[in-house]
Scaffold this active site. Structure first.
Site, PDB file in Angstrom:
ATOM      1  N   SER A  77       0.795  -1.235   0.000  1.00 12.74           N
ATOM      2  CA  SER A  77       0.000   0.000   0.000  1.00 12.74           C
ATOM      3  C   SER A  77       0.825   1.282   0.000  1.00 12.74           C
ATOM      4  CB  SER A  77      -0.948   0.009   1.201  1.00 12.74           C
ATOM      5  OG  SER A  77      -2.014  -0.885   0.990  1.00 12.74           O
ATOM      6  N   LYS A 122       0.131   3.629  -2.795  1.00 15.54           N
ATOM      7  CA  LYS A 122      -0.956   4.604  -2.756  1.00 15.54           C
ATOM      8  C   LYS A 122      -0.421   6.040  -2.696  1.00 15.54           C
ATOM      9  CE  LYS A 122      -4.646   1.792  -0.643  1.00 15.54           C
ATOM     10  NZ  LYS A 122      -4.079   0.479  -0.355  1.00 15.54           N
ATOM     11  N   SER A 181      -6.067   3.462   4.154  1.00 17.44           N
ATOM     12  CA  SER A 181      -5.497   2.563   3.151  1.00 17.44           C
ATOM     13  C   SER A 181      -6.575   1.797   2.402  1.00 17.44           C
ATOM     14  CB  SER A 181      -4.521   1.578   3.807  1.00 17.44           C
ATOM     15  OG  SER A 181      -3.658   0.990   2.856  1.00 17.44           O
ATOM     16  N   LYS A 187       2.874   6.837   4.492  1.00 15.37           N
ATOM     17  CA  LYS A 187       2.062   5.648   4.234  1.00 15.37           C
ATOM     18  C   LYS A 187       2.786   4.379   4.664  1.00 15.37           C
ATOM     19  CE  LYS A 187      -1.743   3.942   2.741  1.00 15.37           C
ATOM     20  NZ  LYS A 187      -1.561   2.880   3.744  1.00 15.37           N
TER      21      LYS A 187
END
Length: 372
Positions: free
Chosen positions: A81, A84, A136, A240
């Site tokens: 993730s 992202k 997320s 993140k």
């Protein structure tokens, strides 16, 4: 000076199957020669970075772009993730944050982590970005991709953005970071993406928000940021974290103290990494301005550098000569990692030789038949 630098791989000569001419792959890694190391690269004259179980990491000064220390910085790994961050960086300038959209059933039913989108609710783009970077949400990643026109268009835009940033280790196949063959990034590339994101006020707002109200079919519910260091580390800005069973744990973090920002990126960590990241950030702040950098985070390419390939791609098919097309060897190499690239060259070369032999054999057979 730096220490513990492993040898950089030598130039590999190859033959273009479309032109027949030899070419050599560049050996100097983006950011500096030392960053070609697969091991630890650290400055001399200061204490060594704290130990980390991460297979790959980068510690960099976001203000100056100096890479302070790194371990296998250009190693290509599944990003999970953390990808992202590239999704947000790509789409924030393209989508009006006040625009309202209703997500498709496909978006709402994405596997993995989700913020809980409903096809019965209309969401602001601003809410979707919060769900993307705070919770997320794989569902919000797909909803944003669809709001951008289509998944195909979004993947094209994300990979174009990666090239603009010179994040050449990055190949995006999904907007969420869910594992997919051929998808990759590196600790170095994630640092480039984070640095670019920090310069965008909306990006910075999304990653630093701890809690927010999120629309529901009836009212709202509260979502919280998955980045635990926002509560634990003094000066943490955010970015993140990510995890899949194949990628293992990854994290991109940025913190600001005394007007200076340090970025730490880690990839392929087996477990709980919050304390390690805190220690790496502390080390970065302690040596910033006191040690010679081991490399640098490069600046994005100018728009003119990206325009030429796009113009070539839009040209009529009849005007494209074989020499203008990417060599087959180069296209295949992009899909391979360091451990398979040599093997891939042998396979492609052997396939070419076999094909030429088979072509000659077929011609002889046709001539023989025509004579009978």
């Amino acid at each position: 000076m730096w220490t513990k630098i492993l040898p950089v791989t030598a130039l590999i000569a190859s033959v273009s199957l479309t032109t027949g001419t030899a070419y050599a792959a560049p050996t100097t890694p983006v950011g500096g020669e030392a960053l070609g190391s697969r091991g630890l690269v650290a400055p001399e004259g200061v204490k060594k970075p704290p130990k980390s179980k991460a297979t790959s990491y980068v510690i960099a000064d976001a203000d100056t772009g100096q890479v302070l220390a790194a371990k296998d910085p250009h190693g290509r790994y599944l990003p999970a993730s953390t990808l992202k961050a590239l999704t947000a960086l790509t789409l924030i300038p393209k989508l009006d944050k006040d625009r309202k959209v209703r997500p498709s059933h496909n978006a709402c039913n994405q596997e993995g982590s989700a913020v809980g989108l409903s096809p019965k609710v209309t969401y602001k783009i601003d809410d979707l970005f919060k769900g993307l970077m705070m919770s997320s949400g794989n569902d919000t990643a797909m909803a944003l991709a669809e709001a951008n026109g289509s998944l195909t268009q979004t993947m094209r835009d994300m990979n174009t953005e990666a090239k603009r940033l010179q994040a050449n280790d990055t190949v995006a196949k999904t907007p969420s970071g869910l594992d997919k063959p051929g998808q990759s990034s590196s600790a170095y590339d994630l640092a480039l993406i984070a640095r670019a994101g920090l310069a965008n006020p909306d990006f910075k707002r999304y990653i630093s928000t701890k809690t927010a109200k999120f629309p529901a079919p009836k009212g709202y519910y509260e979502i919280s940021n998955h980045n635990k260091l926002l509560w634990r580390y003094d000066g943490m800005v955010g970015v993140k974290n990510g995890w899949t069973s194949k990628a293992r744990a990854s994290f991109v973090g940025a913190a600001t103290r005394g007007g200076h920002t340090i970025v730490v990126t880690i990839m392929r960590h087996e477990g709980f990494f919050w304390e390690e990241v805190s220690d790496l950030l502390d080390w970065g702040f302690s040596v910033r301005g006191k040690a010679a950098p081991v490399g640098r985070l490069v600046d994005p390419l100018p728009a003119s550098a990206l325009a030429a390939p796009q113009q070539q791609a839009s040209a009529p098919a009849a005007s494209v000569t074989p020499a203008a097309q990417p060599p087959l060897m180069e296209r295949a190499a992009r899909k391979q990692d360091d451990s398979t690239r040599t093997v891939g060259s042998v396979v492609i070369g052997g396939g070419l030789l076999f094909g030429l032999i088979w072509l000659g054999y077929g011609i002889r057979r046709r001539r023989a038949r025509s004579r009978s």
